[in-house]
Design an enzyme around this catalytic site. Structure first.
Site, PDB file in Angstrom:
ATOM      1  N   CYS A  71      20.921 -12.475  19.337  1.00  0.00           N
ATOM      2  CA  CYS A  71      20.757 -12.732  17.900  1.00  0.00           C
ATOM      3  C   CYS A  71      22.145 -12.862  17.287  1.00  0.00           C
ATOM      4  O   CYS A  71      23.150 -12.630  17.917  1.00  0.00           O
ATOM      5  CB  CYS A  71      20.023 -11.564  17.243  1.00  0.00           C
ATOM      6  SG  CYS A  71      18.457 -11.187  18.010  1.00  0.00           S
ATOM      7  N   ARG A  84      22.990 -18.796  17.989  1.00  0.00           N
ATOM      8  CA  ARG A  84      22.679 -17.592  18.778  1.00  0.00           C
ATOM      9  C   ARG A  84      21.204 -17.206  18.677  1.00  0.00           C
ATOM     10  O   ARG A  84      20.720 -16.353  19.421  1.00  0.00           O
ATOM     11  CB  ARG A  84      23.511 -16.404  18.293  1.00  0.00           C
ATOM     12  CG  ARG A  84      24.995 -16.554  18.470  1.00  0.00           C
ATOM     13  CD  ARG A  84      25.724 -15.341  17.927  1.00  0.00           C
ATOM     14  NE  ARG A  84      25.354 -14.154  18.696  1.00  0.00           N
ATOM     15  CZ  ARG A  84      25.996 -13.759  19.805  1.00  0.00           C
ATOM     16  NH1 ARG A  84      26.995 -14.488  20.268  1.00  0.00           N
ATOM     17  NH2 ARG A  84      25.634 -12.690  20.467  1.00  0.00           N
ATOM     18  N   TRP A 133      16.682 -14.020  17.584  1.00  0.00           N
ATOM     19  CA  TRP A 133      16.124 -14.640  18.784  1.00  0.00           C
ATOM     20  C   TRP A 133      15.154 -13.597  19.324  1.00  0.00           C
ATOM     21  O   TRP A 133      15.580 -12.614  19.946  1.00  0.00           O
ATOM     22  CB  TRP A 133      17.215 -14.961  19.796  1.00  0.00           C
ATOM     23  CG  TRP A 133      16.681 -15.513  21.068  1.00  0.00           C
ATOM     24  CD1 TRP A 133      16.359 -14.821  22.197  1.00  0.00           C
ATOM     25  CD2 TRP A 133      16.367 -16.872  21.353  1.00  0.00           C
ATOM     26  NE1 TRP A 133      15.872 -15.651  23.162  1.00  0.00           N
ATOM     27  CE2 TRP A 133      15.860 -16.928  22.679  1.00  0.00           C
ATOM     28  CE3 TRP A 133      16.442 -18.047  20.637  1.00  0.00           C
ATOM     29  CZ2 TRP A 133      15.447 -18.111  23.283  1.00  0.00           C
ATOM     30  CZ3 TRP A 133      16.038 -19.227  21.237  1.00  0.00           C
ATOM     31  CH2 TRP A 133      15.551 -19.248  22.539  1.00  0.00           C
ATOM     32  N   ASN A 179      21.329  -6.502  17.508  1.00  0.00           N
ATOM     33  CA  ASN A 179      21.243  -7.530  18.558  1.00  0.00           C
ATOM     34  C   ASN A 179      21.192  -6.792  19.877  1.00  0.00           C
ATOM     35  O   ASN A 179      22.108  -6.040  20.207  1.00  0.00           O
ATOM     36  CB  ASN A 179      22.476  -8.446  18.517  1.00  0.00           C
ATOM     37  CG  ASN A 179      22.483  -9.423  19.681  1.00  0.00           C
ATOM     38  OD1 ASN A 179      21.435  -9.744  20.236  1.00  0.00           O
ATOM     39  ND2 ASN A 179      23.657  -9.883  20.063  1.00  0.00           N
ATOM     40  N   GLY A 180      20.087  -6.962  20.641  1.00  0.00           N
ATOM     41  CA  GLY A 180      19.994  -6.275  21.936  1.00  0.00           C
ATOM     42  C   GLY A 180      18.556  -5.830  22.184  1.00  0.00           C
ATOM     43  O   GLY A 180      17.634  -6.240  21.485  1.00  0.00           O
ATOM     44  N   GLU A 188      17.396 -27.794  43.209  1.00  0.00           N
ATOM     45  CA  GLU A 188      18.001 -27.470  41.914  1.00  0.00           C
ATOM     46  C   GLU A 188      19.442 -27.968  41.839  1.00  0.00           C
ATOM     47  O   GLU A 188      19.874 -28.555  40.846  1.00  0.00           O
ATOM     48  CB  GLU A 188      17.934 -25.963  41.662  1.00  0.00           C
ATOM     49  CG  GLU A 188      18.657 -25.464  40.428  1.00  0.00           C
ATOM     50  CD  GLU A 188      18.217 -26.136  39.126  1.00  0.00           C
ATOM     51  OE1 GLU A 188      17.190 -26.835  39.120  1.00  0.00           O
ATOM     52  OE2 GLU A 188      18.937 -25.992  38.121  1.00  0.00           O
ATOM     53  N   LYS A 237      20.782 -30.652  39.063  1.00  0.00           N
ATOM     54  CA  LYS A 237      21.926 -30.350  38.197  1.00  0.00           C
ATOM     55  C   LYS A 237      22.960 -31.472  38.275  1.00  0.00           C
ATOM     56  O   LYS A 237      23.461 -31.955  37.271  1.00  0.00           O
ATOM     57  CB  LYS A 237      22.585 -29.028  38.618  1.00  0.00           C
ATOM     58  CG  LYS A 237      21.821 -27.789  38.247  1.00  0.00           C
ATOM     59  CD  LYS A 237      21.965 -27.325  36.815  1.00  0.00           C
ATOM     60  CE  LYS A 237      20.928 -27.793  35.860  1.00  0.00           C
ATOM     61  NZ  LYS A 237      19.533 -27.580  36.097  1.00  0.00           N
ATOM     62  N   GLU A 281      21.637 -34.859  36.697  1.00  0.00           N
ATOM     63  CA  GLU A 281      21.309 -34.904  35.262  1.00  0.00           C
ATOM     64  C   GLU A 281      22.548 -34.769  34.372  1.00  0.00           C
ATOM     65  O   GLU A 281      22.529 -35.203  33.228  1.00  0.00           O
ATOM     66  CB  GLU A 281      20.257 -33.857  34.894  1.00  0.00           C
ATOM     67  CG  GLU A 281      20.683 -32.427  34.938  1.00  0.00           C
ATOM     68  CD  GLU A 281      19.582 -31.512  34.372  1.00  0.00           C
ATOM     69  OE1 GLU A 281      18.837 -31.920  33.475  1.00  0.00           O
ATOM     70  OE2 GLU A 281      19.488 -30.374  34.845  1.00  0.00           O
ATOM     71  N   HIS A 326      13.870 -37.545  60.087  1.00  0.00           N
ATOM     72  CA  HIS A 326      12.672 -38.391  59.899  1.00  0.00           C
ATOM     73  C   HIS A 326      12.934 -39.530  58.936  1.00  0.00           C
ATOM     74  O   HIS A 326      12.034 -39.963  58.220  1.00  0.00           O
ATOM     75  CB  HIS A 326      11.513 -37.513  59.409  1.00  0.00           C
ATOM     76  CG  HIS A 326      11.148 -36.433  60.371  1.00  0.00           C
ATOM     77  ND1 HIS A 326      10.519 -36.687  61.574  1.00  0.00           N
ATOM     78  CD2 HIS A 326      11.395 -35.102  60.345  1.00  0.00           C
ATOM     79  CE1 HIS A 326      10.350 -35.548  62.233  1.00  0.00           C
ATOM     80  NE2 HIS A 326      10.870 -34.561  61.513  1.00  0.00           N
ATOM     81  N   LYS A 352      16.344 -31.236  25.520  1.00  0.00           N
ATOM     82  CA  LYS A 352      16.270 -29.842  25.992  1.00  0.00           C
ATOM     83  C   LYS A 352      14.823 -29.438  26.237  1.00  0.00           C
ATOM     84  O   LYS A 352      14.515 -28.713  27.159  1.00  0.00           O
ATOM     85  CB  LYS A 352      16.914 -28.889  24.975  1.00  0.00           C
ATOM     86  CG  LYS A 352      16.927 -27.432  25.421  1.00  0.00           C
ATOM     87  CD  LYS A 352      17.670 -27.244  26.735  1.00  0.00           C
ATOM     88  CE  LYS A 352      17.589 -25.833  27.268  1.00  0.00           C
ATOM     89  NZ  LYS A 352      18.089 -25.726  28.648  1.00  0.00           N
TER      90      LYS A 352
HETATM   91  C1  AGP Z   1      16.637 -28.630  33.638  1.00  0.00           C
HETATM   92  O1  AGP Z   1      18.034 -28.678  33.832  1.00  0.00           O
HETATM   93  C2  AGP Z   1      16.124 -29.837  32.893  1.00  0.00           C
HETATM   94  N1  AGP Z   1      16.708 -29.892  31.598  1.00  0.00           N
HETATM   95  C3  AGP Z   1      14.614 -29.958  32.895  1.00  0.00           C
HETATM   96  O2  AGP Z   1      14.251 -30.227  34.230  1.00  0.00           O
HETATM   97  C4  AGP Z   1      13.797 -28.726  32.439  1.00  0.00           C
HETATM   98  O3  AGP Z   1      13.902 -27.709  33.394  1.00  0.00           O
HETATM   99  C5  AGP Z   1      12.317 -29.147  32.340  1.00  0.00           C
HETATM  100  O4  AGP Z   1      12.202 -30.156  31.360  1.00  0.00           O
HETATM  101  C6  AGP Z   1      11.382 -27.980  31.990  1.00  0.00           C
HETATM  102  O5  AGP Z   1      11.728 -27.471  30.724  1.00  0.00           O
HETATM  103  P1  AGP Z   1      11.073 -26.069  30.297  1.00  0.00           P
HETATM  104  O6  AGP Z   1      11.588 -25.052  31.249  1.00  0.00           O
HETATM  105  O7  AGP Z   1      11.534 -25.845  28.883  1.00  0.00           O
HETATM  106  O8  AGP Z   1       9.571 -26.213  30.396  1.00  0.00           O
END
Ligand code: AGP
Length: 619
Positions: A2, A27, A78, A104-105, A492, A496, A499, A515, A614
Site C-alpha cells: 500500500c 503501490r 492494495w 502497510n503490511g 516461462e 519472458k 514478450e 523428434h 497487463k
Molecule cells: C505474463 O508475462 C503475460 N503478461 C501473460 O501471459 C499473463 O500471464 C496472462 O495474460 C495471464 O494473466 P493473469 O495472470 O492476470 O490471468
C-alpha cells in the site's frame, strides 16, 4: 503493498496528502483515505474521508469540503485482508476514535490479538489493520502519563511487541496535534525532513517535491516526529541516531526504488513477497499447510478425484509446476488447461473435480469464462489470484490471495513465483490428508522457508547473468529446454524472452528435440538448457550432448557445484539447490533476468512491450 503518507508542519495538510497519494498510486489503488487533525476546533478535531477506487474518487469526495489542519495521514490501499470497501479503507481508528493509523503490511496474528482484546471493541472493517489500531489504543490507555507524544510512541512500541507480521505504520492521536509516530517492520518507511515540517511516506516519491533529505527507518525502529524534530528509537525504547540522507532520485526513479524498470524491481521483490505468500499459512509442527480460503471440509477434500488448474500465459506455467506438486504430494490426478481451450472442449467435470482458476489480475476473460463453465458443471471452483476483490476472487467459492503486491510490469515475474508458492501449499494440505507423512511435510516446509534466502543468493548473481545475456542479445532465435518440472520453467523463460525482447523463442521438453526441432539447430540458434539436479539429470545431459554435436551454442542452468556443466556448455549459470518440487522457484529467476537484460540491451520498452496488455480482459 500500500501507499502511506503523513505530514506535520505549517501548511494545510489535505492538499499535500492528496497530492502525495497520487504519487503513491502505483503501490496500490483499490481504495484510499485521508484524515486531518485540526486542534483549533474541538468539534471537528478530525476530518476523515475514505473512498473505493482511485485517488480521483477520493479527491471528488473531498472537493469543496472544509478540511482544516496542518497534520494528517493518508493511505492508498492494495487489499490483502478484507474486500475492497470504504469501511476497509484506511485510515482506521481505535475504540476511542482518537487514535488513527495507516498501515502497510500483514498482521499475521490479528485473529489472536482480536481474541485477546475481547469484547468492548467495535470493529467496522474486516481488516487486520483496524485490530492493530485498537491494540494501540488499549496500550495507550494503560501507558498515558505525561500526556506527551512519548506516551503515544511508547504505547505503539508496547502494542508492536504483541504483533507478528509486517508493518509500515503511521499513528496520530487527536489529543497531540504536534506529533506523528512512525514504525517499520518489513514494509518500507521514510521520513522527509524539511524546515518546520516533516513528511512520512512508504518511499521518497511523494516527498521529493518538498525535500530531498530523507531518514530511512530500518526494521524494528520507531520514530517520534514533530514539526521541528525526528527522534528514533528501537522497540525497546533505546535511542537510535539516524543520518539524514540526500536522495538524488527523481519521482519516476523513486517509484521503482532506484531500479530502471518496474520489471527488474519486481524480479528483485520476489524474496520479500514470497515470504508474504507463505506467512501464516503453514504449520511446521504438523508438517502441513492451512489455506483457510479453500472453504472445503476435510471430507470434501478427500472426495476430490481430479484437480484441474485453469490459467493463461505465465499463470499456466505456474500451474504446470503445481501439477507436479499435486500429483507427487497429494496423489490426485491433475491436469492443466489453457483457459481459452478448456471452455470449448466440453470438459468432463463433476462434484468430485476441484478446479482452480489461477490469475494475477483476476480479470482475464478466458479464465473467467472457463471457471463459469466448470461451475455450471458442478465442480468445486476456487481462485488463486493477486488482486483482492477481482472478478475471479468474487465469482469463485473461495480461494487464496497470493500477496504479490501490485505487479506493474506487463511481464509477470513475482506473481508467478507466488502462484507456485500457493500451489505447493495446497498440494501439501491435500497431501497431508492422504499420503504425506508429517516428516515429509516438515521437510518440505523447511525447504520452503529457505527459498527467500536462496532467491536472494540467486539475485546476487545478476551481473553474471547480465553478462551472458548481453553476449547473446543479437541472436534472432532461441530454444529453451527442460525436463520434468523444469519443462514449465523452460516455457516461462521462453515466454519472458519473446514478450519483452520480441526475439523468436521456443520451449521444448529435452526429450522432444530428436523428434523434429533438432533440425533447426545451428550456431545461430542458441539453446538455453536447464540441467539442475533432478531425477532426469542424466537424460538431460544426453539431450545437451546431442545439441552440442549439431554445433549449437549452449547456455546451461546448473546446480551449484556441478562442474560437469562447464564441459557441456559455452556458458553456464548456477543456482542454489533445493528440493526438486521447489527448484522452479530458483531456476526461473536467471531466466527472468536473462530476458530482462537482453530486452534492456536492445532498448525495448521493457515494462510496456508492444501489443501486450497487463490484463487481457477480452477473449
Ligand atoms: C505474463 O508475462 C503475460 N503478461 C501473460 O501471459 C499473463 O500471464 C496472462 O495474460 C495471464 O494473466 P493473469 O495472470 O492476470 O490471468
Amino acid at each position: 503493498m500500500c501507499g502511506i503518507i503523513g505530514y506535520i508542519g505549517e501548511k494545510q495538510a489535505a492538499p499535500i496528502l492528496l497530492q502525495g497519494l497520487r504519487k503513491l498510486e502505483y503501490r496500490g489503488y483499490d481504495s484510499a483515505g485521508i484524515v486531518v487533525c485540526n486542534p483549533a476546533n474541538p468539534e471537528t478535531q478530525v476530518t476523515r474521508f475514505r473512498s473505493v477506487g482511485k485517488i480521483d474518487t477520493l479527491e471528488n469526495k473531498v472537493r469543496g469540503q472544509e478540511i482544516v489542519g496542518t497534520m494528517g495521514i493518508a493511505h492508498t490501499r492494495w487489499a490483502t485482508h478484507g474486500g475492497v470497501t470504504e469501511e476497509n479503507a484506511h485510515p482506521h481508528h481505535d475504540q476511542s476514535g482518537k487514535i488513527f493509523i495507516v498501515h502497510n503490511g500483514i498482521i499475521e496474528n490479528y485473529r489472536e490479538i482480536k481474541e485477546v482484546l475481547g469484547n468492548g471493541h467495535t470493529y467496522v472493517s474486516q481488516t487486520d489493520s483496524e485490530i492493530l489500531a485498537h491494540l494501540i489504543g488499549v496500550h495507550y490507555e494503560q501507558m498515558k502519563k505525561e500526556g506527551s507524544c512519548s506516551d503515544l510512541r511508547r504505547a505503539v512500541e508496547h502494542a508492536l511487541h504483541h504483533v507478528r507480521g509486517t508493518y509500515g505504520l503511521v499513528v496520530m492521536h487527536t489529543d497531540y496535534p504536534d506529533c506523528l509516530v512512525a514504525a517499520r517492520m518489513g514494509s518500507p518507511l521514510v521520513i522527509g525532513v524539511a524546515d518546520g515540517e516533516q513528511y512520512i511516506a512508504s518511499d521518497p516519491t511523494p516527498m521529493l517535491a518538498h525535500t530531498k533529505k530523507m531518514v530511512f527507518l530500518d526494521d524494528g525502529e520507531i520514530a517520534e516526529v514533530t514539526r521541528d524534530s525526528v527522534q528514533t528509537f528501537t522497540l525497546l525504547d533505546d535511542r537510535v541516531v539516524k543520518c539524514v540522507e540526500e536522495v538524488e532520485w527523481d519521482e519516476a526513479a523513486a517509484q521503482k526504488q532506484g531500479f530502471p524498470h518496474f520489471m527488474i524491481k519486481e524480479i528483485f521483490d520476489q524474496p520479500v513477497v514470497f515470504e508474504d505468500a507463505i506467512r501464516g499459512r503453514y504449520d511446521l509442527k504438523e508438517g502441513t499447510a492451512f489455506l483457510g480460503g479453500l472453504n472445503m471440509t476435510n471430507d470434501e477434500m478427500r472426495r476430490v478425484k481430479r484437480v484441474i488448474l485453469i490459467a493463461c500465459g505465465t499463470a499456466s506455467y505456474a500451474a504446470l509446476v503445481g501439477k507436479y506438486a499435486f500429483e507427487r504430494l497429494a496423489g490426485i490426478p491433475t491436469e492443466v488447461d489453457v483457459a481459452s481451450e478448456f471452455r470449448y472442449r466440453d470438459p468432463i467435470v463433476d462434484d468430485t473435480t476441484l478446479v482452480f482458476g489461477i490469475s494475477q489480475s483476476g480479470e482475464t476473460a478466458d479464465t473467467i469464462a472457463a471457471l463459469r463453465e466448470a461451475k455450471r458443471k458442478g465442480a468445486f471452483v476456487r481462485g488463486i489470484v493477486n488482486v483482492v476483490g477481482s472478478t475471479i476472487a468474487r465469482e469463485t467459492d473461495g480461494g487464496t490471495y497470493i500477496h504479490a503486491g501490485p505487479e506493474l510490469a506487463v511481464a509477470s515475474t513475482k506473481a508467478y513465483s507466488n502462484m507456485i508458492a500457493i500451489l505447493l501449499l495446497y498440494a501439501l494440505q491435500f497431501g497431508r490428508l492422504k499420503r504425506v507423512s508429517i516428516a515429509t511435510g516438515q521437510r518440505l516446509l523447511a525447504a520452503l522457508r529457505e527459498i527467500p534466502a536462496k532467491m536472494r543468493l540467486t539475485l546476487e548473481r545478476a551481473e553474471e547473468i547480465q553478462a551472458v545475456a548481453e553476449k547473446y542479445a543479437a541472436y534472432k532465435h532461441f530454444f529453451f529446454l527442460g525436463r520434468g518440472i523444469n519443462y514449465p520453467v523452460a516455457l516461462e523463460g521462453s515466454l519472458k524472452l519473446k514478450e519483452i525482447s520480441y526475439i523468436h523463442s521456443e520451449a521444448y521438453p529435452g526429450g522432444e528435440m530428436k523428434h523434429g526441432p533438432i533440425a533447426l539447430l545451428s550456431p545461430d540458434f542458441p539453446v538455453f538448457a536447464i540441467m539442475t539436479k533432478n531425477q532426469l539429470y542424466d537424460k538431460m545431459r544426453n539431450n545437451i550432448e546431442e545439441t552440442k554435436a549439431r554445433g549449437a551454442q549452449v547456455i546451461l542452468l546448473a546446480t551449484d557445484g556441478d562442474d560437469h556443466a562447464r564441459e557441456l556448455s559455452d556458458d553456464v549459470l548456477y543456482v542454489p539447490e533445493t528440493m526438486e518440487l521447489l527448484q522452479p522457484l530458483l531456476n526461473t529467476i536467471p531466466l527472468q533476468l536473462f530476458a530482462y537484460y537482453i530486452a534492456a540491451a536492445l532498448g525495448r520498452d521493457v515494462d510496456r512491450p508492444r501489443n501486450l496488455a497487463k490484463s487481457v480482459t477480452v477473449e
